[in-house]
Every structure is written in structure tokens, then in C-alpha cells.
Design a protein around this motif. Structure first.
Motif, PDB file in Angstrom:
ATOM      1  N   THR A 125       0.856  -1.180   0.000  1.00  0.00           N
ATOM      2  CA  THR A 125       0.000   0.000   0.000  1.00  0.00           C
ATOM      3  C   THR A 125       0.887   1.223   0.000  1.00  0.00           C
ATOM      4  N   GLY A 126       0.293   2.338  -0.339  1.00  0.00           N
ATOM      5  CA  GLY A 126       1.082   3.553  -0.301  1.00  0.00           C
ATOM      6  C   GLY A 126       0.353   4.736  -0.865  1.00  0.00           C
ATOM      7  N   PHE A 127       1.128   5.789  -1.059  1.00  0.00           N
ATOM      8  CA  PHE A 127       0.614   7.029  -1.616  1.00  0.00           C
ATOM      9  C   PHE A 127       1.515   7.479  -2.748  1.00  0.00           C
ATOM     10  N   VAL A 128       0.923   8.161  -3.706  1.00  0.00           N
ATOM     11  CA  VAL A 128       1.675   8.808  -4.775  1.00  0.00           C
ATOM     12  C   VAL A 128       1.465  10.307  -4.602  1.00  0.00           C
TER      13      VAL A 128
ATOM     14  N   HIS B 136      -3.365   0.309  -3.520  1.00  0.00           N
ATOM     15  CA  HIS B 136      -3.311  -0.991  -2.846  1.00  0.00           C
ATOM     16  C   HIS B 136      -3.047  -2.046  -3.910  1.00  0.00           C
ATOM     17  N   LEU B 137      -2.012  -2.859  -3.713  1.00  0.00           N
ATOM     18  CA  LEU B 137      -1.682  -3.960  -4.621  1.00  0.00           C
ATOM     19  C   LEU B 137      -1.526  -5.245  -3.812  1.00  0.00           C
ATOM     20  N   THR B 138      -2.092  -6.334  -4.296  1.00  0.00           N
ATOM     21  CA  THR B 138      -1.835  -7.650  -3.727  1.00  0.00           C
ATOM     22  C   THR B 138      -0.987  -8.400  -4.741  1.00  0.00           C
ATOM     23  N   LEU B 139       0.188  -8.851  -4.289  1.00  0.00           N
ATOM     24  CA  LEU B 139       1.168  -9.463  -5.191  1.00  0.00           C
ATOM     25  C   LEU B 139       1.663 -10.783  -4.626  1.00  0.00           C
TER      26      LEU B 139
END
Length: 131
Positions: free
Chosen positions: A38-41, A87-90
Motif C-alpha cells: 500500500t502507499g501514496f503517490v 493498494h496492490l496484492t502481489l
């Protein structure tokens, strides 16, 4: 057949099987486990001129494209929401995460390792183009 011929045939068969097993091994993660990034740009600079005493913090980027790269292959992608969050699920593995804003400016890349049950949080900053 002689005993030595049988041994040679068995050895050749085992060597062929080992070779075939090695050829079919996948290059990517195979654990079946996945983790979350997760994070912010954010974008910066946002003020044409920064002055002492006048804050000019980076701003969130809505609609930025975020990709997870494994070498040259894209393993996941998403877009930021109105707050710049993503949000990315990898699958477990090593990735480079990169963001690109709507104007086409790319962020610096963040290299990270995804491991199940260990969420990763990052902040990516894309150039605003202001100079």
C-alpha cells in the motif's frame, strides 16, 4: 542385458528426468502466498518558488498508474484514488514499484520484497513538471 547396461540405462533415465524437471521450473514466485503493498503517490514541487517560512508540501496524485514490475514483466497494476492512495496484492517476490501521473511523469522506482503477512507501505513522488 548385462548389469552394467541396466545401470547405464537407469542413470540415463534419471539424468533425463532431472533435466526435464529443471526445464519446467517457473521463473516467478511459486509459493502461492501473497502480500500487500500500500502507499501514496505524491507530486512535487507544487510551488514555482519555495520561500523560507512558506510551506509547499507535495500533493496527492489522483488517477496515477501504479505498476509492480518483476524485471520487465508487469505483475500487478492499479490506480490511485482521490487521496493518492493505492493498494496492490502481489505474489511473494522481489518487485520494483513505479508510479506515473496523468501528465506522464514517472516516479523514482521503489525496490521492495513482498512477503506474506508482512504488509509494505511506500510513498512514491512523481515530478510535477514545475521548474
Amino acid at each position: 542385458m548385462l548389469v552394467s547396461e541396466v545401470k547405464c540405462s537407469v542413470c540415463a533415465l534419471l539424468a533425463a528426468l532431472l533435466w526435464l524437471c529443471g526445464c519446467n521450473s517457473p521463473s516467478g514466485p511459486v509459493t502461492g502466498h501473497s502480500g500487500v503493498v500500500t502507499g501514496f503517490v505524491l507530486t512535487a514541487p507544487v510551488c514555482p518558488v519555495e520561500r523560507v517560512g512558506q510551506e509547499c508540501p507535495p500533493r496527492p496524485v489522483s488517477g496515477a498508474a501504479v505498476v509492480a514490475l518483476d524485471g520487465d514483466a508487469v505483475r500487478g497494476s492499479t490506480q490511485t484514488d482521490s487521496t493518492g492512495a493505492f493498494h496492490l496484492t502481489l505474489p511473494d517476490g522481489r518487485y520494483v514499484i513505479r508510479a506515473t501521473n496523468v501528465g506522464g511523469y514517472a516516479s523514482t522506482a521503489a525496490e521492495l520484497v513482498v512477503i506474506s503477512d508482512r504488509p509494505v507501505h511506500i510513498t512514491l513522488v512523481v515530478d510535477s513538471g514545475i521548474r
